[in-house]
Design an enzyme around this catalytic site. Structure first.
Site, mmCIF file in Angstrom:
data_model
loop_
_atom_site.group_PDB
_atom_site.id
_atom_site.type_symbol
_atom_site.label_atom_id
_atom_site.label_comp_id
_atom_site.label_asym_id
_atom_site.label_seq_id
_atom_site.Cartn_x
_atom_site.Cartn_y
_atom_site.Cartn_z
ATOM 1 N N ASP A 190 -10.946 1.785 -2.463
ATOM 2 C CA ASP A 190 -11.286 1.542 -1.202
ATOM 3 C C ASP A 190 -13.048 1.416 -1.116
ATOM 4 O O ASP A 190 -13.433 0.908 -0.231
ATOM 5 C CB ASP A 190 -10.842 2.481 -0.225
ATOM 6 C CG ASP A 190 -9.473 2.369 0.072
ATOM 7 O OD1 ASP A 190 -8.894 1.061 -0.309
ATOM 8 O OD2 ASP A 190 -8.624 3.151 0.630
ATOM 9 N N ASP A 247 0.936 -1.014 -0.181
ATOM 10 C CA ASP A 247 -0.034 0.071 0.027
ATOM 11 C C ASP A 247 0.868 1.483 0.021
ATOM 12 O O ASP A 247 2.014 1.326 0.459
ATOM 13 C CB ASP A 247 -0.951 -0.126 1.384
ATOM 14 C CG ASP A 247 -2.169 0.752 0.876
ATOM 15 O OD1 ASP A 247 -2.261 1.335 0.073
ATOM 16 O OD2 ASP A 247 -3.188 0.365 1.890
ATOM 17 N N ASN A 263 -0.227 5.327 1.020
ATOM 18 C CA ASN A 263 -1.296 6.271 1.469
ATOM 19 C C ASN A 263 -0.953 7.752 1.647
ATOM 20 O O ASN A 263 -1.827 8.371 2.105
ATOM 21 C CB ASN A 263 -1.676 5.524 2.643
ATOM 22 C CG ASN A 263 -2.596 4.325 2.795
ATOM 23 O OD1 ASN A 263 -3.756 4.436 2.035
ATOM 24 N ND2 ASN A 263 -2.210 3.398 3.442
ATOM 25 N N CYS A 287 -1.526 -1.181 -4.187
ATOM 26 C CA CYS A 287 -2.479 -0.622 -3.662
ATOM 27 C C CYS A 287 -2.065 0.615 -3.342
ATOM 28 O O CYS A 287 -0.862 0.996 -2.958
ATOM 29 C CB CYS A 287 -3.193 -1.166 -2.638
ATOM 30 S SG CYS A 287 -4.667 -0.212 -1.603
#
Length: 745
Positions: free
Chosen positions: A542, A472, A474, A520
């Site tokens: 998401d 991921d 973010n 992701c």
């Protein structure tokens, strides 16, 4: 096929051709990209009488440079349109004028150093070398023509042959000068939980652009740009598509002058980019893949899908049946421990699931906020007093595989790694760095950082035998200052960061060749061909609400195969939208993707728990079709203005995947809002065999597939000709947010 004749280059795929020509003074011009040509062009498309070359009219060189249809334009010497390459030196001398030197044609496709790139054997590569003798710089323009599909790829290599260092201030990969009267530009934009929304903008004098300067492609833009003619539909008209094989900041732009001439460029965003090219060194620009369709947007999409499957994705999982998993994120968020995971594992075993993915929180003390632990990557004692051992042993006993979530590019201030090495984080001297999600960016230009993070990830995989990781990202990059790089290389941070991501993922796949990686970035913020080179699937969004996903998936499917799109069954009431959708519809809609569950299955009602095995079995039965089938967009639910120019808004969404031999198909249909006193829809299918007969089953739940008597509709022996031309008559489907799956065999 690549041909050279009298200064002209003709590059041809099965249905398209691309033409360039060298003029009398050595300038390389772009002539044509479109339907296949079997013979070289004979007309003067360089308009040498209207735009005389400098050797003919030396007093008007600037006019020539500002109007010539350059194959690859540089800066500073007279072309005032958007350029692709800017070079400076320590004395701040700009200007670059590349002229034709020679070419080579060779079989196959070369790899690109440190970069993801397309690959193949049934293809030819053309390298055209341009040079600027004043600068002492050579430029290799790379082209690969694939014989099994209508795709051409482009990349460039800049070589510093001089005796002094130079700086690349801008290095875009692609330029194409075209006449695009009546065309529109396709861009994909969005926000978190609403990614990949496609928009069409009619070309007029001025600029239409899509870009990111965030260090990743981001939610706001995708590294893709398309062009469609005014008469384009999903099946007719002209469509061009350009996709960037890169996972960082990018720029795609269409610049149009008052004569109606357009210049399309694409490449690494020049914002926050400056690359020091030492004497004798070279720099490779990431690849652009491009396609042309004379059969509308649908054919453009299928060209991309086929190419990405065959020439971008390398994973051993590409054609395998991937694990049907449960991810604990929306089930527990950060509040879980080993006992909770074991409870989920036992329910997963009863349902027939293949894998449990342990998401964010396993390394953090907090059960509420995402604080601390990033960079250490060890199970936190308060949640895992014996490490992962109890969970691993239970999973082994139940024959369920495990996956683990990481966010390797970030670091928490509250971490042992930061306390030991604060210089590993990017930050400007004397300034407090800006936090995002309570975290800082690691300096991926520093090899020590890459080695440290790799070992931390690899240690968890080695010790606990994880067979899957979710990678991921973010937060965007800011405070971009490296304690590792010298002052004159600080402009390389954004580019080197992406190279670092690629390097770690490549190294993981070398040590663990069976590892399944799902990339992701806060959902689908880094969904691109660069990431697909390392992972066969990417988390799409998401937002798992199947209604919200209609436009998200349609925009994603415009470029990427359905088999690459992460899709999970969410909670009954979606945490983002608040919408209530039935378990049956959530299951059927998520089947169009990699498929899994992201809710607390240990708390499901008995009724829903009993439905899971049928959903899992149905997804497995459709696996080959979803992985290898051809995609057709039959209808778009028009809610946000997304619509192909000239098309009609529909009240329902419909997508079909059909096998390549036309023997079977699956169609996903949803009418989000029920209309009182309405009629059923009539859907014209695609890709079937006209003379063949098909059985049609329409189901509102997976159980009905295995118990046809309970299906919404069962029809036998309908001809392909009827289904494609007259269409399939669906009954009225009652209720809001109800989806059906139509199976044709």
């Amino acid at each position: 096929m690549i041909r050279y004749e009298n200064g002209s280059f003709l590059l041809s795929t099965p249905n398209t051709s691309y033409v360039m020509q060298v003029n009398r003074d050595g300038y390389l011009g772009h002539l044509y990209y479109g339907k296949r040509l079997d013979r070289p062009l004979v007309q003067d498309f360089l308009r040498s009488e209207e735009i005389p070359s400098p050797s003919v009219k030396p007093g008007e060189k600037v006019s020539f440079l500002d109007n010539f249809p350059f194959e690859y334009p540089a800066s500073g010497v007279g072309d005032f349109r958007e350029n692709c390459l800017e070079i400076s030196d320590s004395e701040q001398v700009f200007g670059f004028e590349p002229l034709y030197k020679g070419y080579i044609i060779k079989k196959g496709k070369p790899a690109l150093k440190d970069l993801p790139a397309s690959f193949g054997h049934d293809c030819e590569t053309l390298i055209i070398t341009l040079e600027d003798n004043v600068r002492g710089v050579e430029l290799d323009l790379g082209y690969c023509v694939f014989n099994d599909c209508d795709m051409i790829t482009r990349w460039n290599v800049v070589k510093n042959l001089s005796e002094k260092d130079i700086y690349l201030e801008k290095a875009l990969t692609l330029c194409m000068d075209m006449e695009l009267e009546g065309f529109s530009v396709i861009r994909e934009t969005g926000v978190w939980a609403r990614e990949h929304q496609a928009f069409f903008t009619q070309i007029q004098p001025g600029v239409v652009a899509t870009e990111s300067s965030r260090g990743e492609s981001g939610h706001e833009a995708a590294p893709f740009i398309g062009l469609v003619s005014s008469n384009a539909t999903n099946e007719t008209g002209e469509a061009y598509g350009f996709s960037f094989v890169w996972s960082g900041s990018f720029l795609g732009k269409v610049w149009t002058n008052s004569f109606g001439l357009s210049r399309l460029v694409m490449g690494v965003n020049p914002n926050n980019f400056r690359w020091k090219l030492k004497a004798g060194d070279e720099f490779t620009m990431p690849e652009v893949i491009m396609t042309y369709s004379s059969e509308g947007l649908g054919k453009m999409s299928r060209n991309f899908h086929d190419f990405i499957r065959e020439h971008i994705i390398r994973s051993v999982w590409k054609d395998r049946q991937r694990p049907v998993l449960v991810n604990n994120w929306e089930a527990t968020y950060l509040d879980f421990d080993d006992k909770k995971l074991i409870e989920i594992l036992r329910t997963a075993s009863k349902a027939g699931l293949d894998m449990l993915v342990i998401d964010d929180g396993w390394f953090r003390e907090s059960k509420v906020e995402p604080e601390g632990g990033l960079g250490d990557w060890v199970p936190v004692k308060s949640k895992f007093p014996d490490g992962f051992t109890p969970v691993v042993e239970e999973a082994k006993k139940l024959n369920i595989k495990l996956g683990l979530w990481f966010e390797p590019e970030m670091i928490s201030i509250d971490s042992d790694l930061y306390r030991a090495h604060p210089e590993y984080a990017l930050s400007f001297p004397g300034r407090v760095p800006a936090l995002c999600r309570n975290q800082l960016m690691l300096d991926f230009s520093n090899p020590d950082v890459l080695d440290t993070i790799y070992e931390k990830i690899a240690t968890q995989i080695r010790e606990s035998h994880f067979s899957y990781i979710k990678w991921d990202m973010n937060r965007p990059i800011c405070d971009a200052y490296s304690r590792y790089l010298p002052a004159d290389q600080q402009g390389e941070i954004f580019f080197r960061h992406v190279l670092g991501v690629y390097k770690i993922q490549e190294k993981l796949l070398m040590e663990f060749p069976e590892l399944l990686i799902e990339n992701c970035s806060s959902g689908g913020a880094r969904f691109d061909c660069g990431m697909l080179y390392y992972s066969p699937q990417i988390w799409t969004s998401d937002d798992m609400d199947p209604v919200e996903r209609l436009s998200i998936c349609e925009g994603t499917e415009l470029i990427y195969p359905v088999s690459t799109m992460g899709a999970h069954v969410c909670k009954n009431q979606n945490d983002i939208s608040g919408r209530l959708v039935s378990f049956d519809t959530r299951g059927l809609m998520a089947i169009a993707g990699t498929f899994g569950y992201e809710l607390d299955i240990s708390k499901l009602s008995e009724e829903d728990l009993k439905k899971m095995p049928a959903q899992i079995r149905l997804r497995r039965e459709l696996d080959k079709l979803i992985n290898r089938g051809e995609y057709y967009r039959l209808s778009s639910f028009d809610r946000r203005g997304y619509r192909i120019p000239g098309s009609i808004a529909k009240s329902y969404d419909c997508m079909e995947i059909v096998s390549r031999d036309g023997s079977e198909a699956a169609v996903w249909y949803m009418k989000p809002l029920y209309e009182p006193d309405s009629r059923g829809s009539r859907i014209k299918l695609k890709g079937l065999v006209c003379s063949a007969d098909y059985d049609v089953t329409v189901i509102t739940d997976a159980d009905s597939y295995f118990n046809p008597d309970t299906a919404l509709l069962n029809k036998r022996a309908i001809s392909g000709e009827e289904l494609m031309n007259a269409g399939l008559c669906l009954p009225v489907i009652h209720g809001d947010y109800t989806g059906v799956l139509i199976l044709i065999r």
